[in-house]
Design a protein around this motif. Structure first.
Motif, mmCIF file in Angstrom:
data_model
loop_
_atom_site.group_PDB
_atom_site.id
_atom_site.type_symbol
_atom_site.label_atom_id
_atom_site.label_comp_id
_atom_site.label_asym_id
_atom_site.label_seq_id
_atom_site.Cartn_x
_atom_site.Cartn_y
_atom_site.Cartn_z
ATOM 1 N N GLN A 354 -9.384 -4.214 -4.334
ATOM 2 C CA GLN A 354 -7.962 -3.923 -4.545
ATOM 3 C C GLN A 354 -7.107 -4.728 -3.582
ATOM 4 O O GLN A 354 -7.356 -4.731 -2.375
ATOM 5 C CB GLN A 354 -7.716 -2.422 -4.369
ATOM 6 N N ASN A 356 -3.530 -5.043 -1.948
ATOM 7 C CA ASN A 356 -2.342 -4.233 -1.688
ATOM 8 C C ASN A 356 -1.367 -5.006 -0.800
ATOM 9 O O ASN A 356 -1.782 -5.641 0.177
ATOM 10 C CB ASN A 356 -2.729 -2.941 -0.959
ATOM 11 N N ASP A 520 -2.191 -5.963 -6.742
ATOM 12 C CA ASP A 520 -2.496 -4.857 -7.635
ATOM 13 C C ASP A 520 -1.529 -3.697 -7.391
ATOM 14 O O ASP A 520 -1.257 -2.906 -8.301
ATOM 15 C CB ASP A 520 -3.931 -4.365 -7.395
ATOM 16 N N ARG A 521 -1.059 -3.600 -6.128
ATOM 17 C CA ARG A 521 -0.154 -2.503 -5.781
ATOM 18 C C ARG A 521 0.762 -2.950 -4.656
ATOM 19 O O ARG A 521 0.327 -3.610 -3.704
ATOM 20 C CB ARG A 521 -0.957 -1.276 -5.351
ATOM 21 N N ILE A 523 3.225 -1.328 -1.817
ATOM 22 C CA ILE A 523 3.574 -0.089 -1.132
ATOM 23 C C ILE A 523 4.810 -0.379 -0.286
ATOM 24 O O ILE A 523 4.775 -1.237 0.605
ATOM 25 C CB ILE A 523 2.424 0.390 -0.237
ATOM 26 N N GLU A 532 7.882 3.870 -2.432
ATOM 27 C CA GLU A 532 7.424 3.259 -3.679
ATOM 28 C C GLU A 532 5.973 2.851 -3.510
ATOM 29 O O GLU A 532 5.574 2.322 -2.471
ATOM 30 C CB GLU A 532 8.278 2.030 -4.026
ATOM 31 N N SER A 533 5.163 3.095 -4.523
ATOM 32 C CA SER A 533 3.765 2.694 -4.483
ATOM 33 C C SER A 533 3.273 2.533 -5.916
ATOM 34 O O SER A 533 3.189 3.506 -6.660
ATOM 35 C CB SER A 533 2.913 3.733 -3.753
ATOM 36 N N GLY A 534 3.008 1.292 -6.302
ATOM 37 C CA GLY A 534 2.542 1.057 -7.663
ATOM 38 C C GLY A 534 2.403 -0.412 -7.955
ATOM 39 O O GLY A 534 2.573 -1.270 -7.073
ATOM 40 N N ALA A 535 2.092 -0.732 -9.183
ATOM 41 C CA ALA A 535 1.907 -2.118 -9.593
ATOM 42 C C ALA A 535 3.222 -2.874 -9.503
ATOM 43 O O ALA A 535 4.304 -2.291 -9.660
ATOM 44 C CB ALA A 535 1.369 -2.152 -11.021
#
Length: 549
Positions: A354, A356, A520-521, A523, A532-535
């Motif tokens: 992942q 980030n 992928d994400r 943060i 905020e946390s997401g794609a």
């Protein structure tokens, strides 16, 4: 601290002390032979000569032996103190080490350990001189106990004055020792802030005069006052010795049997005792300095709280399947608000492979979150779970082995500090070629040929180290901030996708929003909280993977 060192070196210390005692006793016996030779007849001169020679040779050999043994003691004490402080630094809780600060530790490793070692080196002279002075007093009592009582009064007055002066001098030496720690911080700024000082004349003048100069002057002033008090008290004691000689010659010794022998003996003893007494009084400040330094070392050692998670063995990185932060909180002092800053509660999950990005404004807590994540800081609340199991104190050091991190204040060791080998050198040199550093530095026998590079190049070397460590989780704190556009492209579009393809979990702290779409994400952190946390809004396919080696 001094008592611990003495206990550890008890056999060697006993042998050195015995040699010093023998040297001092032989020196006093030499004095007795001199006094006897001055009043003896010619018939006894041959026996006196042989005894004099025997005592002189014995004093020389004993003094040699004691000096060599005490030199070994001093060097051993120096090495053991440095090892002790180094172990405490290595085993210390990281957050506590940050609070203590590098200058205090550097001062302990250099100045304070040297003072303690110098005390051991000066011990033979102190012991020998103390024994000579004591032996001279005994010899004076044997010559005439009435005159000896007067001598005891004179020496008592001198000792009392020296003791009172000693107490005052110690206060000045303590102040100098405390300022010494701050001075080491200024020395560090003198080197690390060289560019800023040259670009701002006003800042340079204020630093040189107001900070560095004032600190140097404070150390000089306090040490000068302390040592000057010792010197004045030593001169006072010396004056009392000569005053007593005058009393013996002109007042104290009346018309008694062996008057000439008593006067000669006392005068000779006091003249002989002046140099050892003066040397002893001048050497005693070393003992005081050693005591002050030992107290400072002990104070710093106690401040470096032991990290109970650290272990002596080298734990293998655990298998990495998942990592989660559940309601983690941490507080620390924030300079911007001049108040305690609360990070959290933070709840995040990480998985292998992942990529980030951690983004947010300055002071939002990004680096603190990264240090919590890798186990350098302990959460005050909440739980960190690795593979579903809570990370406790016993397992924290093993947990930390999952990570390789390059923080903004990273340090490059001259060696890779992993198992050296031809294969490791080849992997390192292949990575250096990928990062266009092969013409500046090479890896040979597990060490870099140079570290005298620009900040951006040094960060690329740190990236090579992180690659070779082959940990499952990598953290990059503003790694690309010092790179030119070409290497930013290499980092974001080649190296990060490559690490993801290898199954690594990556956390990148960055302000380069043009590359956020590669993650992928994303943060986003504001005021210590995740907002905020997401794609990313517009993900794009990863570009050209390059083999690691």
């Amino acid at each position: 601290m001094l008592s611990v060192l003495i206990r550890q070196s008890r056999p060697l210390l006993a042998a050195a002390a015995l040699a010093s005692v023998v040297s001092g006793v032989c020196s006093v016996l030499l004095l007795a032979q001199i006094n006897e030779a001055l009043t003896a007849g010619a018939a006894a001169s041959v026996a006196l000569a042989w005894r004099f020679a025997a005592f002189a040779v014995s004093a020389m050999l004993a003094r040699m032996l004691s000096s060599v043994l005490f030199e070994r003691l001093g060097q051993r004490a120096h090495a053991e103190l440095r090892s002790f402080i180094s172990r405490r630094v290595i085993d210390a809780d990281f957050a506590r080490l940050e609070q203590v600060g590098g200058p205090r530790v550097q001062s302990a490793l250099s100045e304070h350990t040297s003072n303690v070692a110098d005390f051991f080196v000066s011990l033979p002279a102190m012991l020998v001189n103390a024994i000579i002075v004591s032996g001279c007093l005994v010899y004076m009592a044997w010559l005439s106990w009435q005159v000896f009582l007067a001598a005891a009064v004179v020496i008592g007055l001198g000792s009392l004055g020296y003791h009172l002066a000693h107490l005052r001098a110690i206060r000045h030496l303590n102040e100098a020792s405390k300022e010494q720690d701050r001075l080491f911080g200024h020395f560090r700024s003198l080197i690390e802030g060289a560019k800023e000082l040259r670009l701002h004349a006003g800042k340079r003048l204020r630093f040189a005069g107001g900070l560095l100069g004032a600190s140097i002057e404070t150390v000089r002033r306090e040490r000068t006052r302390g040592m000057s008090i010792f010197a004045v008290s030593a001169a006072w004691g010396n004056f009392l010795v000569y005053a007593f000689i005058g009393l013996v010659l002109f007042m104290l010794v009346g018309d008694v049997p062996d008057r000439m022998r008593i006067m000669t003996g006392f005068s000779l003893v006091f003249v002989f005792m002046v140099a050892p007494l003066e040397a002893l009084l001048l050497l005693l400040p070393r003992a005081s300095l050693a005591r002050v330094s030992a107290e400072r070392i002990e104070e710093i050692a106690q401040a470096l709280q032991h990290d109970t998670a650290a272990v002596a063995a080298t734990p293998q990185p655990p298998a990495f399947r998942s990592l989660s932060l559940e309601g983690v909180r941490h507080r620390y002092y924030h300079e911007g608000t001049d108040d305690l800053f609360t990070l959290g509660p933070i709840s995040l999950d990480f998985a292998p492979g992942q990529l980030n990005f951690l983004v947010g404004g300055n002071g939002s807590g990004k680096t603190t979150l990264a240090k919590l994540l890798v186990g350098l800081y302990r959460p005050e609340q909440g739980v960190v779970r690795l593979n579903g199991e809570a990370v406790d104190e016993a397992g924290r050091d093993r947990y930390r082995q999952c990570f390789s991190a390059i923080f903004s204040d990273f340090h490059l060791f001259e060696q890779l500090l992993d198992a050296p080998g031809t294969e490791r050198d080849a992997q390192g040199n292949a990575l250096l070629a990928k990062l266009n550093l092969q013409h500046k530095v090479q890896v040979r026998d597990g060490a870099f040929t140079t570290r005298a590079l620009s900040q951006g190049q040094r960060k690329r070397l740190a990236l090579v180290v992180a690659y070779l460590e082959d940990r499952p989780f990598l953290v990059f704190d503003e790694w690309a901030a010092d790179q030119d556009p070409v290497f930013k492209e290499v980092f974001y579009r080649e190296l990060l996708p490559e690490l993801k393809a290898l199954g690594k979990t990556v956390l990148v702290i960055s302000h380069d929003d043009r590359y956020f779409s590669l993650a992928d994400r994303v943060i986003r952190l504001e005021n210590g909280r995740i907002v905020e946390s997401g794609a990313p809004a517009a993900p794009v396919p990863a570009a050209g993977l390059v083999a690691a080696s």
